[in-house]
Design a protein around this motif. Structure first.
Motif, mmCIF file in Angstrom:
data_model
loop_
_atom_site.group_PDB
_atom_site.id
_atom_site.type_symbol
_atom_site.label_atom_id
_atom_site.label_comp_id
_atom_site.label_asym_id
_atom_site.label_seq_id
_atom_site.Cartn_x
_atom_site.Cartn_y
_atom_site.Cartn_z
ATOM 1 N N PRO A 8 0.825 -1.218 0.000
ATOM 2 C CA PRO A 8 0.000 0.000 0.000
ATOM 3 C C PRO A 8 0.854 1.260 0.000
ATOM 4 C CG PRO A 8 0.025 -1.001 2.174
ATOM 5 C CD PRO A 8 0.747 -1.947 1.266
ATOM 6 N N SER A 9 0.327 2.275 -0.650
ATOM 7 C CA SER A 9 0.998 3.577 -0.643
ATOM 8 C C SER A 9 0.781 4.220 0.728
ATOM 9 C CB SER A 9 0.398 4.469 -1.730
ATOM 10 O OG SER A 9 -0.946 4.795 -1.414
ATOM 11 N N GLU A 10 1.446 5.312 0.965
ATOM 12 C CA GLU A 10 1.283 6.026 2.242
ATOM 13 C C GLU A 10 -0.163 6.488 2.410
ATOM 14 O OE1 GLU A 10 2.155 7.182 5.930
ATOM 15 O OE2 GLU A 10 3.520 6.096 4.608
ATOM 16 N N GLU A 11 -0.762 6.974 1.326
ATOM 17 C CA GLU A 11 -2.159 7.417 1.388
ATOM 18 C C GLU A 11 -3.080 6.238 1.712
ATOM 19 O OE1 GLU A 11 -5.544 9.558 -1.418
ATOM 20 O OE2 GLU A 11 -3.508 9.350 -2.163
ATOM 21 N N GLU A 12 -2.836 5.091 1.102
ATOM 22 C CA GLU A 12 -3.649 3.906 1.386
ATOM 23 C C GLU A 12 -3.476 3.458 2.833
ATOM 24 O OE1 GLU A 12 -3.802 1.794 -2.999
ATOM 25 O OE2 GLU A 12 -1.980 1.599 -1.802
ATOM 26 N N ARG A 13 -2.273 3.554 3.352
ATOM 27 C CA ARG A 13 -2.031 3.206 4.756
ATOM 28 C C ARG A 13 -2.814 4.122 5.697
ATOM 29 N NH1 ARG A 13 2.493 -0.225 5.606
ATOM 30 N NH2 ARG A 13 3.766 -0.396 3.737
ATOM 31 N N GLU A 14 -2.848 5.406 5.368
ATOM 32 C CA GLU A 14 -3.585 6.357 6.195
ATOM 33 C C GLU A 14 -5.081 6.049 6.172
ATOM 34 O OE1 GLU A 14 -2.550 10.280 4.858
ATOM 35 O OE2 GLU A 14 -0.451 10.047 5.432
#
Length: 54
Positions: A8-14
């Motif tokens: 996951p990207s950082e945005e997806e993690r958030e």
């Protein structure tokens, strides 16, 4: 053919963290308002996973 592992990207993690906090809060509220135990909540979440992500 091997599947590539999803990272996951950082945005997806958030987003996942925000969703997890909502689920956790809902589970805690359910425990406060009913006689549900961790075992019952675990079973409910597993049933939801099976229904929507299988």
């Amino acid at each position: 053919m091997a599947k590539a592992k999803w990272e996951p990207s950082e945005e997806e993690r958030e987003v996942m963290e925000a969703v997890w906090l909502q689920v956790k809060g809902a589970c805690e509220k359910l425990k406060e308002e009913t006689n549900a135990e961790d075992e019952h909540i675990r079973k409910m979440l597993n049933e939801m996973i099976q229904r929507y992500y299988s």
